[in-house]
Design a protein around this motif. Structure first.
Motif, PDB file in Angstrom:
ATOM      1  N   ASP A   1       0.852  -1.180   0.000  1.00 24.90           N
ATOM      2  CA  ASP A   1       0.000   0.000   0.000  1.00 24.90           C
ATOM      3  C   ASP A   1       0.891   1.234   0.000  1.00 24.90           C
ATOM      4  OD1 ASP A   1       0.633   0.694   2.802  1.00 24.90           O
ATOM      5  OD2 ASP A   1      -0.695  -0.964   3.320  1.00 24.90           O
ATOM      6  N   GLU A   2       0.284   2.390  -0.048  1.00 24.93           N
ATOM      7  CA  GLU A   2       1.017   3.651  -0.163  1.00 24.93           C
ATOM      8  C   GLU A   2       1.972   3.917   0.998  1.00 24.93           C
ATOM      9  OE1 GLU A   2       2.053   7.016  -2.281  1.00 24.93           O
ATOM     10  OE2 GLU A   2       0.660   5.445  -2.889  1.00 24.93           O
ATOM     11  N   GLY A   3       1.668   3.411   2.176  1.00 21.13           N
ATOM     12  CA  GLY A   3       2.426   3.777   3.359  1.00 21.13           C
ATOM     13  C   GLY A   3       3.575   2.877   3.751  1.00 21.13           C
ATOM     14  N   ARG A   4       3.801   1.778   3.012  1.00 17.49           N
ATOM     15  CA  ARG A   4       4.864   0.871   3.435  1.00 17.49           C
ATOM     16  C   ARG A   4       5.501   0.139   2.268  1.00 17.49           C
ATOM     17  NH1 ARG A   4       1.911  -4.479   5.252  1.00 17.49           N
ATOM     18  NH2 ARG A   4      -0.013  -4.111   4.132  1.00 17.49           N
ATOM     19  N   VAL A   5       6.725  -0.324   2.533  1.00 15.86           N
ATOM     20  CA  VAL A   5       7.469  -1.135   1.593  1.00 15.86           C
ATOM     21  C   VAL A   5       7.761  -2.454   2.290  1.00 15.86           C
ATOM     22  CG1 VAL A   5       9.601  -1.352   0.253  1.00 15.86           C
ATOM     23  CG2 VAL A   5       8.554   0.893   0.572  1.00 15.86           C
ATOM     24  N   GLN A   6       7.579  -3.542   1.570  1.00 17.91           N
ATOM     25  CA  GLN A   6       7.844  -4.870   2.105  1.00 17.91           C
ATOM     26  C   GLN A   6       8.956  -5.486   1.260  1.00 17.91           C
ATOM     27  OE1 GLN A   6       4.310  -7.115   3.253  1.00 17.91           O
ATOM     28  NE2 GLN A   6       5.108  -8.785   2.008  1.00 17.91           N
ATOM     29  N   TYR A   7       9.901  -6.162   1.903  1.00 17.38           N
ATOM     30  CA  TYR A   7      11.020  -6.752   1.178  1.00 17.38           C
ATOM     31  C   TYR A   7      11.588  -7.919   1.974  1.00 17.38           C
ATOM     32  CZ  TYR A   7      13.478  -3.583   4.374  1.00 17.38           C
ATOM     33  OH  TYR A   7      13.912  -2.903   5.490  1.00 17.38           O
ATOM     34  N   ALA A   8      12.518  -8.636   1.384  1.00 16.04           N
ATOM     35  CA  ALA A   8      13.211  -9.734   2.059  1.00 16.04           C
ATOM     36  C   ALA A   8      14.635  -9.287   2.370  1.00 16.04           C
ATOM     37  CB  ALA A   8      13.234 -10.976   1.174  1.00 16.04           C
ATOM     38  N   VAL A   9      15.195  -9.867   3.425  1.00 13.36           N
ATOM     39  CA  VAL A   9      16.586  -9.617   3.794  1.00 13.36           C
ATOM     40  C   VAL A   9      17.286 -10.963   3.866  1.00 13.36           C
ATOM     41  CG1 VAL A   9      18.170  -8.645   5.492  1.00 13.36           C
ATOM     42  CG2 VAL A   9      15.926  -7.600   5.162  1.00 13.36           C
ATOM     43  N   GLU A  10      18.424 -11.052   3.198  1.00 13.96           N
ATOM     44  CA  GLU A  10      19.243 -12.257   3.237  1.00 13.96           C
ATOM     45  C   GLU A  10      20.606 -11.907   3.814  1.00 13.96           C
ATOM     46  OE1 GLU A  10      17.272 -14.257  -0.756  1.00 13.96           O
ATOM     47  OE2 GLU A  10      19.304 -13.441  -0.878  1.00 13.96           O
ATOM     48  N   ALA A  11      21.117 -12.763   4.654  1.00 14.38           N
ATOM     49  CA  ALA A  11      22.454 -12.575   5.222  1.00 14.38           C
ATOM     50  C   ALA A  11      23.225 -13.867   5.030  1.00 14.38           C
ATOM     51  CB  ALA A  11      22.365 -12.210   6.701  1.00 14.38           C
ATOM     52  N   SER A  12      24.490 -13.732   4.661  1.00 12.64           N
ATOM     53  CA  SER A  12      25.288 -14.911   4.333  1.00 12.64           C
ATOM     54  C   SER A  12      26.690 -14.831   4.904  1.00 12.64           C
ATOM     55  CB  SER A  12      25.384 -15.073   2.816  1.00 12.64           C
ATOM     56  OG  SER A  12      24.121 -15.233   2.254  1.00 12.64           O
ATOM     57  N   PRO A  13      26.889 -15.374   6.089  1.00 14.70           N
ATOM     58  CA  PRO A  13      28.260 -15.605   6.533  1.00 14.70           C
ATOM     59  C   PRO A  13      28.713 -16.943   5.928  1.00 14.70           C
ATOM     60  CG  PRO A  13      26.738 -16.164   8.294  1.00 14.70           C
ATOM     61  CD  PRO A  13      25.922 -15.638   7.138  1.00 14.70           C
ATOM     62  N   PRO A  14      30.011 -17.244   5.915  1.00 18.63           N
ATOM     63  CA  PRO A  14      30.463 -18.513   5.329  1.00 18.63           C
ATOM     64  C   PRO A  14      29.761 -19.723   5.957  1.00 18.63           C
ATOM     65  CG  PRO A  14      32.334 -17.088   5.753  1.00 18.63           C
ATOM     66  CD  PRO A  14      31.134 -16.429   6.378  1.00 18.63           C
ATOM     67  N   GLY A  15      29.212 -20.581   5.104  1.00 17.19           N
ATOM     68  CA  GLY A  15      28.598 -21.812   5.555  1.00 17.19           C
ATOM     69  C   GLY A  15      27.168 -21.688   6.054  1.00 17.19           C
ATOM     70  N   LEU A  16      26.559 -20.517   5.928  1.00 14.30           N
ATOM     71  CA  LEU A  16      25.201 -20.326   6.438  1.00 14.30           C
ATOM     72  C   LEU A  16      24.462 -19.349   5.536  1.00 14.30           C
ATOM     73  CD1 LEU A  16      23.220 -20.874   8.812  1.00 14.30           C
ATOM     74  CD2 LEU A  16      24.218 -18.900   9.951  1.00 14.30           C
ATOM     75  N   ALA A  17      23.181 -19.597   5.324  1.00 19.74           N
ATOM     76  CA  ALA A  17      22.342 -18.673   4.569  1.00 19.74           C
ATOM     77  C   ALA A  17      21.083 -18.419   5.384  1.00 19.74           C
ATOM     78  CB  ALA A  17      21.986 -19.256   3.207  1.00 19.74           C
ATOM     79  N   MET A  18      20.759 -17.136   5.587  1.00 16.34           N
ATOM     80  CA  MET A  18      19.581 -16.753   6.368  1.00 16.34           C
ATOM     81  C   MET A  18      18.706 -15.854   5.501  1.00 16.34           C
ATOM     82  SD  MET A  18      21.677 -15.698   9.781  1.00 16.34           S
ATOM     83  CE  MET A  18      22.903 -14.804   8.840  1.00 16.34           C
ATOM     84  N   ARG A  19      17.411 -15.971   5.699  1.00 11.48           N
ATOM     85  CA  ARG A  19      16.484 -15.112   4.946  1.00 11.48           C
ATOM     86  C   ARG A  19      15.266 -14.820   5.809  1.00 11.48           C
ATOM     87  NH1 ARG A  19      14.811 -14.110  -0.799  1.00 11.48           N
ATOM     88  NH2 ARG A  19      12.589 -13.688  -0.729  1.00 11.48           N
ATOM     89  N   VAL A  20      14.858 -13.573   5.787  1.00 11.62           N
ATOM     90  CA  VAL A  20      13.619 -13.157   6.433  1.00 11.62           C
ATOM     91  C   VAL A  20      12.755 -12.504   5.359  1.00 11.62           C
ATOM     92  CG1 VAL A  20      12.561 -11.675   8.165  1.00 11.62           C
ATOM     93  CG2 VAL A  20      14.726 -12.801   8.663  1.00 11.62           C
ATOM     94  N   ASP A  21      11.568 -13.058   5.156  1.00 11.22           N
ATOM     95  CA  ASP A  21      10.624 -12.494   4.198  1.00 11.22           C
ATOM     96  C   ASP A  21       9.729 -11.491   4.906  1.00 11.22           C
ATOM     97  OD1 ASP A  21      11.258 -14.006   1.805  1.00 11.22           O
ATOM     98  OD2 ASP A  21      10.472 -15.746   2.871  1.00 11.22           O
ATOM     99  N   GLU A  22       9.123 -10.631   4.125  1.00 12.38           N
ATOM    100  CA  GLU A  22       8.108  -9.698   4.601  1.00 12.38           C
ATOM    101  C   GLU A  22       8.588  -8.732   5.686  1.00 12.38           C
ATOM    102  OE1 GLU A  22       4.579 -11.932   5.514  1.00 12.38           O
ATOM    103  OE2 GLU A  22       4.580 -12.889   3.557  1.00 12.38           O
ATOM    104  N   VAL A  23       9.796  -8.232   5.541  1.00  9.94           N
ATOM    105  CA  VAL A  23      10.268  -7.140   6.394  1.00  9.94           C
ATOM    106  C   VAL A  23       9.524  -5.893   5.924  1.00  9.94           C
ATOM    107  CG1 VAL A  23      12.266  -5.707   6.991  1.00  9.94           C
ATOM    108  CG2 VAL A  23      12.513  -8.191   6.774  1.00  9.94           C
ATOM    109  N   VAL A  24       8.982  -5.119   6.846  1.00  5.97           N
ATOM    110  CA  VAL A  24       8.175  -3.954   6.486  1.00  5.97           C
ATOM    111  C   VAL A  24       8.853  -2.684   6.964  1.00  5.97           C
ATOM    112  CG1 VAL A  24       5.976  -2.758   6.849  1.00  5.97           C
ATOM    113  CG2 VAL A  24       6.015  -5.244   6.545  1.00  5.97           C
ATOM    114  N   THR A  25       8.967  -1.722   6.058  1.00  4.19           N
ATOM    115  CA  THR A  25       9.440  -0.386   6.392  1.00  4.19           C
ATOM    116  C   THR A  25       8.330   0.585   6.025  1.00  4.19           C
ATOM    117  OG1 THR A  25      11.740  -0.950   5.956  1.00  4.19           O
ATOM    118  CG2 THR A  25      11.177   1.366   5.885  1.00  4.19           C
ATOM    119  N   TRP A  26       8.009   1.466   6.939  1.00  5.65           N
ATOM    120  CA  TRP A  26       6.992   2.487   6.685  1.00  5.65           C
ATOM    121  C   TRP A  26       7.627   3.626   5.917  1.00  5.65           C
ATOM    122  CZ3 TRP A  26       2.288   0.831   7.521  1.00  5.65           C
ATOM    123  CH2 TRP A  26       2.125  -0.251   8.396  1.00  5.65           C
TER     124      TRP A  26
END
Length: 154
Positions: free
Chosen positions: A35-60
């Motif tokens: 919607d007009e008031g927010r942005v939704q996105y995913a964040v991925e972080a990758s240290p060696p040997g590991l992959a992390m992801r969080v979906d639906e991070v919201v920034t107003w």
């Protein structure tokens, strides 16, 4: 620092890599504007040997978001004392930054999905960046990423 789709001025992903170990990275991706008031996105972080992801991070889109926080770090390229912290309202993404000797900024990107659910997790990755120019370029890319329309297609 960022990847682009067909519009060369609008990144579809933003990646920050550690200057000391290029295999350590953080990536913002898959933006949408529910919607007009927010942005939704995913964040991925990758240290060696590991992959992390969080979906639906919201920034107003109104108020303090990640871009002004990073711009403030870049503006203070001569350094500061202590730690600076920014987080989303839901606290699923927290960025804490310290100034390191040699003019480097050490942002730690903490992912914390499902905070209230049993079995939730938390993990951090730290990307050391050159203080002025690199941090400023990251801030510009993040601002473009967060202000684009769905998927960078305007």
């Amino acid at each position: 620092m960022s990847s682009h789709d067909t519009d060369l001025d609008t990144p579809t992903t933003v990646t920050a890599r550690c200057r000391n170990n290029r295999s350590v990275s953080m990536r913002l991706c898959d933006p949408s504007r529910p919607d007009e008031g927010r942005v939704q996105y995913a964040v991925e972080a990758s240290p060696p040997g590991l992959a992390m992801r969080v979906d639906e991070v919201v920034t107003w889109t109104r108020g303090a978001d990640l871009a002004p926080f990073l711009e403030g770090l870049a503006a203070d390229y001569r350094g500061w004392n202590g730690q600076r912290i920014w987080q989303t309202n839901d606290r699923d993404l927290t960025v804490s930054a310290v100034f390191r000797s040699g003019g480097h900024v050490g942002p730690a990107w903490t992912l914390r999905p499902w905070r209230s659910a049993a079995g939730g997790w938390e993990a951090s990755v730290t990307t050391r960046l050159d203080g002025g120019e690199r941090t400023s370029a990251l801030a510009v890319d993040v601002r473009r990423f967060l202000t684009q329309q769905d998927g960078g297609r305007g």
